[in-house]
Design a protein around this motif. Structure first.
Motif, PDB file in Angstrom:
ATOM      1  N   VAL A 377       0.834  -1.199   0.000  1.00  0.00           N
ATOM      2  CA  VAL A 377       0.000   0.000   0.000  1.00  0.00           C
ATOM      3  C   VAL A 377       0.869   1.249   0.000  1.00  0.00           C
ATOM      4  O   VAL A 377       0.675   2.162  -0.809  1.00  0.00           O
ATOM      5  CB  VAL A 377      -0.971  -0.005   1.203  1.00  0.00           C
ATOM      6  N   PHE A 378       1.850   1.313   0.911  1.00  0.00           N
ATOM      7  CA  PHE A 378       2.705   2.488   0.969  1.00  0.00           C
ATOM      8  C   PHE A 378       3.532   2.643  -0.312  1.00  0.00           C
ATOM      9  O   PHE A 378       3.747   3.755  -0.794  1.00  0.00           O
ATOM     10  CB  PHE A 378       3.632   2.422   2.181  1.00  0.00           C
ATOM     11  N   ALA A 379       4.011   1.525  -0.869  1.00  0.00           N
ATOM     12  CA  ALA A 379       4.798   1.604  -2.108  1.00  0.00           C
ATOM     13  C   ALA A 379       3.961   2.166  -3.246  1.00  0.00           C
ATOM     14  O   ALA A 379       4.424   3.011  -4.024  1.00  0.00           O
ATOM     15  CB  ALA A 379       5.340   0.221  -2.469  1.00  0.00           C
ATOM     16  N   ASN A 380       2.719   1.720  -3.354  1.00  0.00           N
ATOM     17  CA  ASN A 380       1.862   2.196  -4.436  1.00  0.00           C
ATOM     18  C   ASN A 380       1.385   3.621  -4.214  1.00  0.00           C
ATOM     19  O   ASN A 380       1.260   4.390  -5.174  1.00  0.00           O
ATOM     20  CB  ASN A 380       0.680   1.245  -4.616  1.00  0.00           C
ATOM     21  N   ILE A 381       1.122   3.995  -2.964  1.00  0.00           N
ATOM     22  CA  ILE A 381       0.730   5.380  -2.698  1.00  0.00           C
ATOM     23  C   ILE A 381       1.887   6.325  -3.027  1.00  0.00           C
ATOM     24  O   ILE A 381       1.693   7.369  -3.666  1.00  0.00           O
ATOM     25  CB  ILE A 381       0.288   5.558  -1.234  1.00  0.00           C
ATOM     26  N   GLY A 382       3.094   5.965  -2.621  1.00  0.00           N
ATOM     27  CA  GLY A 382       4.242   6.815  -2.925  1.00  0.00           C
ATOM     28  C   GLY A 382       4.439   6.985  -4.415  1.00  0.00           C
ATOM     29  O   GLY A 382       4.683   8.095  -4.905  1.00  0.00           O
TER      30      GLY A 382
END
Length: 535
Positions: A377-382
């Motif tokens: 999730v964090f990788a894709n949001i970034g």
């Protein structure tokens, strides 16, 4: 490029940028750039900015100050390897990779070589997944042998994932021309034969090897298109159709590009015409049910890396914007109209980078391979943030710089006795910043943001690693919405909690047991950063 490490296995010998450049002369790929055949990639002027960028990844790994960050010890072999070829063994490795890529891209704009890291980690995971499903060790062993050779040779790897795709509404086996996807056309006791087309292959002409991977989830009818393998850049039957790297040799309005004449990126279309691949270089062939896992793992690793890459590019814009403010006679700390856009530029850059840090800290070991995976999730949001805000970054750099960056006289006027003295006086602003220094910063920002290369950085930021739609899909698929729903249900005290049949409660919060992202107690999260690293 190997020496003994005492256990009979090849040991990595890190090579320099000059040795990397010289190593390209041992290959004879069939390459075309702008319609012209390239006799020697290492000596082609149109490719030098790309080769220069790759060379930095080699030289940084030999810099005593940067060695702790730019290299890693691979536990399995005990060899010290370039960080760009390392299999992540902890959340600390993910953080170190993030910082390493950022530092490389501060220097080069786009380091390119980190794609090898992302693909190697993904194939490592999927090889273990296939063996787990089959109850064997064949795929693990085959990939491990290849990885050891890659690390020992310190190769640069081109990642051939995106197919030409043809009619996007049809699956691979439905295409009128099957060569719009790379596919297996023959199997024999020695290996496989592949044909088809891969597009948007970063740095293709100046790589040592290519990793071929499927670009989508395949079905049973697409089994021949589910192929993952490695081959040398000069494999017989392979043609590389490339564009120049950077802006070498352009007749530019404002003179030789201050950045992209030195560093740039080529991309290429790879055309495979019955290319033979021996079985020892085939990581899967026909295992269609695992193609989706490979694309997912690669995309997650790559989006995590892209965050760092664009943070390095953001550092260039922040530094150049501040210099331009000074050259124009302003202190952003005293002038709110400049301070606010500078802070906005900083917020954007550090905001998406913080998502990369979070994806690292919350990274978890893959259940099959044991290697570490960034939190999705964090990788894709970034990645989504940087993809959609890259244009804002350019706008903010323009806002603090003024219109001079696209309204400069041609550089020949700097040497024209009829105009040079006058221009040096009237185009000077801050009394302590000479005319030529002010103009150099303006031309640098022009090169980064409003040139051919500037447009290039925008497009690869938007679409590199997948479109924004793909990232939104992964965020929705992985986000623990069910945990949030259950939180409110509990507070409402309606007596309704988890129900597997409810779509909105299916995805629940993954375990986050510690602030170290599930790292073993006492393990260092990161190595100390070099002093010459992030500004």
């Amino acid at each position: 490029m190997t020496d003994s490490n005492g256990n009979g296995r090849p040991s990595s010998r890190l090579i320099s940028g000059a040795e990397y450049r010289d190593s390209l002369r041992r290959y004879t790929p069939k390459v075309y750039v702008d319609g012209e055949p390239i006799a020697s990639v290492a000596d082609a002027p149109t490719l030098q900015p790309g080769i220069n960028a790759l060379a930095v990844s080699y030289d940084f790994a030999l810099d005593p100050e940067k060695i702790p960050l730019m290299t890693a010890v691979q536990t399995g072999s005990g060899a010290t390897v370039n960080r760009m070829l390392h299999i992540n063994e902890s959340a600390g490795d993910l953080l170190n990779k993030l910082e390493a890529v950022r530092i490389l891209c501060q220097e080069t704009g786009c380091a390119q070589r980190y794609l090898a890291h992302d693909a190697l980690n993904a194939i490592h995971q999927v090889s273990a997944r296939i063996d787990d499903a089959r109850g064997g060790n064949e795929h693990r062993a085959r990939f491990a042998a290849y990885l050891e050779e890659v690390q020992a040779s310190d190769w640069s790897l081109g990642i051939a994932m995106t197919d030409a795709k043809g009619d996007r509404s049809k699956r691979p086996h439905q295409q009128a021309n099957p060569d719009t996807y790379v596919h297996i056309v023959e199997r024999n006791p020695r290996g496989i034969v592949i044909s088809g087309t891969k597009a948007i292959v970063t740095g293709a002409p100046y790589m040592h090897q290519f990793l071929i991977m499927p670009s989508r989830n395949m079905g049973p009818a697409d089994a021949d298109f589910a192929v993952c393998c490695a081959l040398p850049v000069d494999a017989p039957g392979l043609t590389i159709v490339a564009r120049p790297a950077g802006r070498p040799g352009d007749k530019l309005e404002h003179g030789a590009a201050l950045f992209s004449r030195r560093y740039g990126q080529s991309t290429a279309v790879l055309v495979f015409d019955r290319v033979f691949v021996p079985w020892e270089r085939v990581f899967f062939a026909g295992e269609w049910e695992h193609s989706g896992s490979l694309t997912y793992h690669y995309a997650t690793h790559h989006r995590h890396s892209c965050i760092a890459a664009r943070a390095g590019f953001g550092d260039l814009l922040i530094g150049a914007g501040a210099l331009m403010c000074e050259a124009n006679g302003f202190d952003p700390g005293r002038k709110a109209s400049l301070r606010e856009p500078m802070v906005e530029l900083i917020k954007i850059t550090e905001g998406f980078f913080a998502c990369g840090v979070a994806a690292s800290v919350y990274g978890t070991p893959d259940p099959y391979s044991g290697s570490f995976m960034p939190e999705a999730v964090f990788a894709n949001i970034g990645k989504l943030l940087l993809a959609t805000q890259i244009y804002d970054m350019h706008r903010l750099a323009h806002e603090v710089s003024g219109g001079l960056i696209v309204a400069l006289p041609g550089p020949d006027e700097d040497h024209n006795p009829a105009t040079a003295a006058t221009l040096a006086e009237v185009l000077r602003a801050h009394p302590d910043v000479p005319y030529d220094k002010r103009i150099a910063v303006a031309r640098f920002i022009e090169d980064l943001t409003v040139s051919y290369q500037g447009g290039w950085y925008s497009v690869i930021s938007l679409h590199g690693g997948g479109s924004p739609a793909a990232m939104k899909q992964e965020i929705w698929r992985n986000y623990p919405l069910g945990s949030k729903v259950e939180l409110v249900e509990r507070l409402l005290d309606r007596g309704v909690l988890h129900d597997a049949a409810r779509a909105i409660t299916r995805n629940r919060q993954p375990g986050r047991c510690c602030d170290a992202g599930c790292s073993p107690p006492g393990q260092a999260i990161m190595v100390p950063l070099p002093r010459s690293g992030k500004a």
